[in-house]
Design a protein around this motif. Structure first.
Motif, PDB file in Angstrom:
ATOM      1  N   GLY A   1       0.820  -1.199   0.000  1.00 20.64           N
ATOM      2  CA  GLY A   1       0.000   0.000   0.000  1.00 20.64           C
ATOM      3  C   GLY A   1       0.853   1.246   0.000  1.00 20.64           C
ATOM      4  O   GLY A   1       2.063   1.220   0.141  1.00 20.64           O
ATOM      5  N   THR A   2       0.199   2.408  -0.161  1.00 17.68           N
ATOM      6  CA  THR A   2       0.902   3.676  -0.111  1.00 17.68           C
ATOM      7  C   THR A   2       0.112   4.653   0.722  1.00 17.68           C
ATOM      8  O   THR A   2      -1.098   4.539   0.880  1.00 17.68           O
TER       9      THR A   2
ATOM     10  N   PRO B   1       5.725   4.196   0.494  1.00 16.18           N
ATOM     11  CA  PRO B   1       5.204   2.872   0.821  1.00 16.18           C
ATOM     12  C   PRO B   1       4.794   2.831   2.285  1.00 16.18           C
ATOM     13  O   PRO B   1       5.501   3.319   3.151  1.00 16.18           O
ATOM     14  N   SER B   2       3.661   2.227   2.553  1.00 14.55           N
ATOM     15  CA  SER B   2       3.132   2.250   3.916  1.00 14.55           C
ATOM     16  C   SER B   2       4.055   1.551   4.907  1.00 14.55           C
ATOM     17  O   SER B   2       4.106   1.924   6.077  1.00 14.55           O
ATOM     18  N   ILE B   3       4.804   0.536   4.456  1.00 12.11           N
ATOM     19  CA  ILE B   3       5.702  -0.143   5.373  1.00 12.11           C
ATOM     20  C   ILE B   3       6.801   0.788   5.844  1.00 12.11           C
ATOM     21  O   ILE B   3       7.228   0.742   6.998  1.00 12.11           O
ATOM     22  N   LEU B   4       7.265   1.689   4.978  1.00 15.22           N
ATOM     23  CA  LEU B   4       8.292   2.646   5.375  1.00 15.22           C
ATOM     24  C   LEU B   4       7.726   3.660   6.354  1.00 15.22           C
ATOM     25  O   LEU B   4       8.408   4.081   7.293  1.00 15.22           O
ATOM     26  N   VAL B   5       6.481   4.058   6.141  1.00 11.85           N
ATOM     27  CA  VAL B   5       5.834   4.978   7.062  1.00 11.85           C
ATOM     28  C   VAL B   5       5.702   4.330   8.435  1.00 11.85           C
ATOM     29  O   VAL B   5       5.942   4.956   9.469  1.00 11.85           O
ATOM     30  N   MET B   6       5.340   3.053   8.456  1.00  8.39           N
ATOM     31  CA  MET B   6       5.221   2.338   9.724  1.00  8.39           C
ATOM     32  C   MET B   6       6.559   2.283  10.444  1.00  8.39           C
ATOM     33  O   MET B   6       6.642   2.492  11.659  1.00  8.39           O
ATOM     34  N   GLU B   7       7.625   2.007   9.714  1.00 10.30           N
ATOM     35  CA  GLU B   7       8.949   1.953  10.323  1.00 10.30           C
ATOM     36  C   GLU B   7       9.324   3.297  10.935  1.00 10.30           C
ATOM     37  O   GLU B   7       9.905   3.356  12.028  1.00 10.30           O
ATOM     38  N   LYS B   8       8.972   4.385  10.243  1.00  7.76           N
ATOM     39  CA  LYS B   8       9.283   5.706  10.780  1.00  7.76           C
ATOM     40  C   LYS B   8       8.438   6.020  12.007  1.00  7.76           C
ATOM     41  O   LYS B   8       8.912   6.650  12.961  1.00  7.76           O
TER      42      LYS B   8
END
Length: 269
Positions: free
Chosen positions: A4-5, A11-18
């Protein structure tokens, strides 16, 4: 979720990591942080931190009081569910309490977070002069018995810690470290002396899950005038057997696990 974005195209996974990086800034010693402190601790751009914090506040993951932010009530609900549902925490709590009562020193359970360890259970000694710790406290992996338990049984952790601390651990200390790790593997427990701070010693043993992976370290910490080498020879096997019992509760087959021979010590100066 990984495909997802978000609205900004990330990418939503990168947002989650942040977002996790932001939440990791909050500790028992830092329960309230300003936006500028969060920017400094995460090292992320101002706009990124501000956007993440707004989203976390809107979701009750963070709450704002004045100019500061703290962990929100939603996270407290998750913490309660995690504690209630964790086989490790449920099984380890009485084990840590038993060690505290039997040895008379503060006992705790640690799990790994990257190249650090975090306290998930703390049972404080009732004595006047004691080692004090808090649940959630982060500590380095390369100093103290609990951290070296992880390093002894997980080569990936050992290598990562050695790379991270390459400028802190001189060559002569590397030889001493190898002796410590070998002792843990052979005997199941380790005493370290005054590695984290003067006057503080620690004694630890590994806890394994059903797959044979070290998932925790159970440890006691106390002043060096009580938790000395003689005390380690007496209590080291007890800490190891307690860790073995906890490992069995988690499904680990400890057949053939090493025990410290009488009089052996894993202490180093």
């Amino acid at each position: 979720m990984g495909s997802g974005t978000m609205s900004d195209g990330q990418p939503s996974i990168l947002v989650m990591e942040k977002a996790v990086r932001v939440l990791d800034c909050f500790t028992p010693d830092n329960t309230r942080l300003s936006l500028s402190e969060l920017r400094r601790l995460t090292g992320m751009p101002n706009s990124t931190v501000a956007r993440l914090v707004r989203t976390l506040v809107a979701s009750d993951v963070l709450q704002k009081t004045g100019d500061d932010y703290s962990v929100g009530l939603r996270v407290l609900g998750w913490a309660s569910a995690a504690s209630a549902g964790s086989d490790l925490l449920v099984a380890a709590d009485p084990v840590a309490a038993h060690l505290r009562d039997a040895i008379g020193e503060t006992a705790g359970v640690y799990i790994r977070r990257g190249t650090t360890r975090v306290a998930v259970i703390v049972k404080l000694s009732s004595r006047s002069v004691i080692y004090r710790s808090d649940v959630g406290q982060l500590m380095p992996m390369h100093v103290g018995a609990a951290g070296k338990v992880f390093m002894a049984h997980d080569e990936r952790v050992l290598n990562a810690v050695l790379i991270e601390t390459a400028d802190q651990v001189p060559g002569e200390s590397r030889a001493a470290l190898e002796q410590q790790l070998a002792f843990v593997r052979a005997h199941g427990w380790l005493l370290t002396e005054e590695e984290r701070e003067a006057g503080l010693n620690s004694l630890a043993a590994p806890v394994f899950d059903a797959s044979g992976t070290v998932v925790a370290a159970i440890a006691v910490g106390g002043p060096s005038f009580r938790l000395d080498r003689a005390a380690a020879e007496k209590f080291g096997p007890l800490v190891a057997s307690s860790a073995h019992a906890l490992s069995r509760r988690l499904g680990y087959d400890i057949t053939g696990a090493g025990q410290a021979p009488e009089g052996a010590t894993g202490a180093t100066s």
